[in-house]
Write a protein that holds these residues in place. Structure first.
Motif, short mmCIF file in Angstrom:
data_model
loop_
_atom_site.label_atom_id
_atom_site.label_comp_id
_atom_site.label_asym_id
_atom_site.label_seq_id
_atom_site.Cartn_x
_atom_site.Cartn_y
_atom_site.Cartn_z
N THR A 213 0.83 -1.21 0.00
CA THR A 213 0.00 0.00 0.00
C THR A 213 0.86 1.26 0.00
O THR A 213 0.59 2.24 -0.69
N GLU A 214 1.93 1.20 0.80
CA GLU A 214 2.82 2.36 0.86
C GLU A 214 3.51 2.59 -0.47
O GLU A 214 3.65 3.74 -0.93
N VAL A 215 3.92 1.49 -1.11
CA VAL A 215 4.55 1.62 -2.42
C VAL A 215 3.57 2.21 -3.43
O VAL A 215 3.91 3.11 -4.21
N GLU A 216 2.34 1.68 -3.40
CA GLU A 216 1.33 2.21 -4.31
C GLU A 216 1.04 3.68 -4.02
O GLU A 216 0.87 4.47 -4.94
N GLU A 217 0.99 4.02 -2.72
CA GLU A 217 0.73 5.40 -2.36
C GLU A 217 1.86 6.31 -2.81
O GLU A 217 1.64 7.42 -3.31
N ARG A 218 3.10 5.80 -2.64
CA ARG A 218 4.24 6.59 -3.10
C ARG A 218 4.21 6.77 -4.62
O ARG A 218 4.51 7.85 -5.13
N ARG A 219 3.86 5.69 -5.30
CA ARG A 219 3.75 5.80 -6.75
C ARG A 219 2.67 6.80 -7.14
O ARG A 219 2.84 7.60 -8.07
N ARG A 220 1.53 6.73 -6.41
CA ARG A 220 0.45 7.67 -6.70
C ARG A 220 0.89 9.10 -6.42
O ARG A 220 0.61 10.01 -7.21
N VAL A 221 1.58 9.28 -5.30
CA VAL A 221 2.05 10.62 -4.95
C VAL A 221 3.05 11.12 -5.98
O VAL A 221 3.01 12.28 -6.42
N GLU A 222 3.97 10.24 -6.38
CA GLU A 222 4.97 10.64 -7.38
C GLU A 222 4.29 10.99 -8.70
O GLU A 222 4.65 11.96 -9.36
N SER A 223 3.29 10.16 -9.05
CA SER A 223 2.54 10.45 -10.28
C SER A 223 1.81 11.78 -10.17
O SER A 223 1.80 12.58 -11.11
N GLU A 224 1.18 12.03 -8.97
CA GLU A 224 0.48 13.28 -8.77
C GLU A 224 1.45 14.45 -8.80
O GLU A 224 1.15 15.51 -9.36
N LEU A 225 2.62 14.26 -8.21
CA LEU A 225 3.62 15.33 -8.23
C LEU A 225 4.08 15.63 -9.64
O LEU A 225 4.26 16.79 -10.02
N ARG A 226 4.29 14.54 -10.42
CA ARG A 226 4.69 14.76 -11.82
C ARG A 226 3.58 15.47 -12.59
O ARG A 226 3.84 16.37 -13.39
N ARG A 227 2.33 15.04 -12.30
CA ARG A 227 1.21 15.69 -12.98
C ARG A 227 1.11 17.15 -12.58
O ARG A 227 0.92 18.04 -13.41
N ARG A 228 1.26 17.42 -11.28
CA ARG A 228 1.21 18.79 -10.80
C ARG A 228 2.36 19.60 -11.36
O ARG A 228 2.19 20.78 -11.72
N GLU A 229 3.53 18.99 -11.42
CA GLU A 229 4.68 19.71 -11.97
C GLU A 229 4.45 20.05 -13.42
O GLU A 229 4.74 21.17 -13.86
N THR A 230 3.89 19.09 -14.17
CA THR A 230 3.60 19.34 -15.58
C THR A 230 2.54 20.45 -15.72
O THR A 230 2.68 21.37 -16.53
N THR A 231 1.48 20.33 -14.88
CA THR A 231 0.41 21.33 -14.94
C THR A 231 0.92 22.70 -14.55
O THR A 231 0.62 23.71 -15.22
#
Length: 842
Positions: A213-231
């Motif tokens: 769960t933590e790995v998935e959450e980290r992946r989700r957070v990293e994905s969200e951060l990348r999305r936010r960074e792109t946005t």
């Protein structure tokens, strides 16, 4: 954004272990229930010789029923997932079933026990011990259940062996007891091992789940951060694009608003953006622009009342961004939900105000047709974008201020015509262009006649209205391409390009005269003004702009001198007159200080008898060298400079003093007519000055006639009514001079504050040759007589004129036919001799 950390507690593991133990009990017991049903009948058949068949079958049937119920319970457990849904309840149910089944199985050991066959007793006892041993791991998940089952299962056999009393049976009983003790001691160990193993498995599984769960959450957070960074990078580029947009810096407000709206639509991924103006004075939100897809509607017909209280309005002033994730549920959107949000399919909105000077000027609203949970990044982006509207507002205000400054520098604030500065600049360029092209340029200097009387009588506001109307008429009277400017006051100029002949300038001048002579309505007052126009021509009269203006000005004064309401072209002689006029101004001021004036007196006679009835005082300026300057030359200049006030006071005092001297010669019945200017009325204190002069010279007020021109009476009737009324209250009579030259009608006579009408010489001149003039003159005399007004005819030069006027009913006259203006001594001779006019020697 931080990842959410999943923590597995001991309580969670214990609950899962307990659930697993319950599941194992039911899982392990399921095959036992199935086997127990046929085993019961098999045992009953095998031991039919040991126990009666009926008893054996009763035991078998009872056991089958119990095991069938336990089987049904197990099936229900698995169906309803009992280890998850209320495991403790299912554990109790299992224990109840076991408590019923274990004694039945224990009874079998005693029931089928052969009393006379010790070998079989040992076999049965050991079989029961073996069955108990087999049941140990099956029931170990619930230790107390195993102990219950062990007691119920072995106790009947043990008691049966003890009861038999045989040595072998006693030994077997001891073995059974030993086995029970061993099993009882082994059971906790097995239970603990199972619990620990299960607990460890679940702990490992939970940790693995937590890690996953933590790995998935980290992946989700990293994905969200990348999305936010792109946005955010994309939004940064949008903001940089807006910052470089020149329309914002230039203050092109409409283009800036559209650009910001499109940037917000791209940055927030919405299809609809609206911009609203906030008008607190009119209590309105008014749509300035609505962007829907690619279509931007400027100034759409959308407006809503500001239906918020004062506290909410103050809160709005402080708001950075209003976040509406669901306009259908948010109470802040309730006021406009039915009017705006639902008709346009808006589900979520982000509202950000833009300000200027610390006050809200409006707001931009990003509108989403799907539900949006706006983030802080969204808030920061739209706030930064809307700041560009505030910058555009500031730039627009600066541009407007600069435009106003340019207008102030180049446009006349009242008429919106180019002013003096703009005139000089444009005129200079026009002359340079004409010189290159070999063209002629005309300059018309237009000055309104007697415009000061409008200001003096009706007030400056009325004068401003007249000037605005005159400016428009000048524009209407000139050609396309001609250039009209206001120099100052009532002075205008017209620049005419491409002049082919003097007829071109004459045509324009005549159109201007005809256009300006039409009456101007000021409420219920009708004002008629004329103009005098001076014309100069490039390069004929001069090549410099300033010299051409001076020449046109000199020509304008020539037009005024010729009688006003006309135009005149510049001639070299006019320049000399202009120089003389400037010199005359200085001389006139010196003449006022030194009182270099004399009075001549125009007799007013009784038309039928020629008797002297009164005189009109006429001022003359006598220079130190003895030359006389006529009133037509210096009176307009005196009115223009204000010197007419001291001159008029001197004339009045000197005329009344002379009247007092004549009274010593028995001329008490004579009247003295003195001309008054509107400038004197405007100056104030005229009635008091008249009273003081009358008192000082001992003259009755009814012997003084204050003469005012017809145009002055008409224009000044309202403002100076009090002045005229006060003079008349004190006994001074008011005469309207030059009657017929203005725009008064006979119907106005009854409303005019006058006692005497003086018919202008223009009526009298052609009365002998024009039946129309004769009829008009007769009508005027009759009307005046009917209204109780005296009539004095001016300009009588022939006896036939006198006779026709006598026939029309005119009793008082003056003119060269009777006498030219006389010196005071000559008037004294007439009084002494009683001579009639005209004299025989004239």
């Amino acid at each position: 954004m931080e990842a959410k950390k999943v923590t597995v507690t001991d309580r969670d593991v214990n609950a899962r272990v307990q659930s697993e133990m319950v599941r194992r009990l039911f899982s392990y017991s399921l095959p036992v229930h199935v086997v127990s049903i046929p085993a019961a009948f098999l045992l009953a058949a095998l031991f039919r010789e040991v126990v009666e068949t009926g008893v054996a079958m009763a035991w078998a049937i009872t056991l089958c029923l119990v095991e069938f119920c336990r089987l049904a319970l197990a099936l229900a457990f698995f169906h309803y997932r009992g280890h998850i849904n209320r495991p403790r309840t299912w554990l109790i149910a299992f224990g109840v079933g076991l408590a019923v089944a274990a004694p039945i199985w224990g009874v079998a050991g005693a029931l089928f026990f052969p009393l006379d066959e010790p070998e079989f007793q040992v076999i049965i006892a050991l079989s029961m011990v073996a069955i108990s041993g087999v049941a140990l791991p099956l029931l170990a998940p619930a230790l107390w259940m195993f102990q219950l089952a062990l007691a119920c299962f072995l106790l009947p056999v043990f008691l049966r062996l003890v009861f038999v009393g045989e040595p072998l049976s006693q030994i077997t009983a001891g073995l059974v007891a030993l086995a029970a003790v061993v099993l009882g001691l082994a059971a906790p160990r097995i239970n603990r091992d199972q619990v620990e193993a299960t607990s460890a498995r679940f702990s490992y599984a939970s940790v693995a789940e937590s890690l996953r769960t933590e790995v998935e959450e980290r992946r989700r957070v990293e994905s969200e951060l990348r999305r936010r960074e792109t946005t955010n990078h994309r939004r940064k580029l949008i903001l940089m694009e807006l910052a470089r947009n020149p329309v914002i810096a230039e203050g092109d407000l409409e283009a800036a608003i559209v650009g910001v709206a499109r940037g917000v639509a791209r940055g927030l991924a919405v299809t609809r953006v609206s911009v609203w103006d906030l008008n607190l004075d009119q209590e309105l939100f008014r749509a300035r622009m609505i962007l829907d897809g690619d279509q931007a509607r400027q100034q759409p017909d959308e407006s809503f009342d500001i239906r918020i209280d004062a506290e909410s309005r103050r809160e709005l002033e402080k708001t950075r961004t209003l976040v509406l994730s669901d306009v259908n549920a948010d109470p802040r959107a309730a006021l406009y939900r039915e009017d705006y949000f639902r008709p346009n399919g808006v589900y979520s909105a982000l509202v950000t105000p833009f300000r200027r000077g610390g006050r809200i000027r409006g707001f931009l609203m990003a509108e989403s047709r799907i539900q949006r949970f706006w983030t802080e990044d969204d808030d920061n982006f739209i706030s930064s974008a809307v700041d560009f509207i505030s910058l555009a507002l500031a730039a627009a205000d600066r541009r407007q201020a600069q435009h106003r400054l340019r207008e102030m520098a180049t446009l006349d604030g009242l008429t919106r015509l180019p002013n003096r500065n703009a005139f000089h600049e444009f005129f200079q360029r026009s002359l340079q262009s004409a010189a290159r092209e070999g063209e002629r340029v005309g300059l018309l200097f237009v000055d309104l006649d007697r415009f000061k009387a409008v200001n003096d009588s009706l007030g400056h506001h009325a004068g401003d209205v007249v000037l605005q109307e005159i400016a428009q008429r000048l524009l209407d009277s000139t050609r396309e391409g001609d250039w009209v400017a206001r120099l100052a006051g009532d002075e205008f100029t017209v620049i005419v390009h491409g002049v082919e002949s003097l007829e071109t300038l004459r045509g324009i001048a005549n159109r201007i005269r005809k256009g300006l002579v039409r009456p101007v309505m000021l409420g219920n007052t009708e004002v008629t003004l004329t103009c005098s126009i001076g014309i100069s021509l490039f390069p004929d009269h001069a090549e410099e702009a300033e010299r051409l203006l001076q020449n046109a000005d000199a020509a304008m004064y020539e037009a005024k001198k010729q009688g006003r309401n006309r135009y005149a072209f510049f001639t070299p002689e006019l320049r000399e007159r202009a120089v003389r006029r400037l010199s005359m101004d200085n001389e006139l001021r010196r003449a006022v200080e030194e009182q270099d004036f004399v009075l001549h007196y125009q007799p007013i006679v009784q038309s039928e008898t020629g008797s002297l009835m009164g005189v009109e005082a006429l001022v003359r300026w006598q220079r130190p060298d003895g030359t006389m300057v006529s009133p037509g030359e210096f009176i307009p200049l005196a009115e223009e400079t204000g010197l007419i006030v001291p001159i008029g006071e001197w004339v009045l005092d000197r005329a009344l003093a002379q009247l007092g001297e004549w009274d010593q010669l028995e001329g008490e019945d004579l009247t003295m007519s003195v001309n008054f200017s509107m400038v004197q009325c405007r100056h104030g204190g005229l009635p008091g000055m008249v009273d003081r002069s009358l008192s000082r010279n001992g003259i009755d007020a009814n012997r003084l006639v204050a003469e005012v021109t017809e145009s002055d009476v008409l224009i000044g009737q309202q403002q100076y009514q009090a002045v005229f009324d006060r003079l008349r209250e004190h006994g001074v009579r008011v005469a309207m001079d030059d009657f017929g030259t203005g725009s008064s009608s006979l119907g106005q006579l009854k409303r005019l504050p006058v006692d005497i009408l003086k018919l202008d010489r223009s009526f009298v001149r052609d009365i002998a040759s024009s039946s129309e003039d004769e009829a008009i003159t007769g009508a005027a005399i009759s009307m005046a007589s009917a209204l109780g007004l005296k009539v004095i005819a001016e300009g009588i030069e022939q006896s036939v004129q006198r006779d026709l006027l006598i026939e029309a009913g005119c009793r008082l006259m003056q003119g060269f036919y009777f006498s030219r203006p006389l010196m005071a001594e000559d008037v004294a001779d007439l009084i002494r001799t009683g001579e009639r006019l005209p004299r025989d020697d004239s």
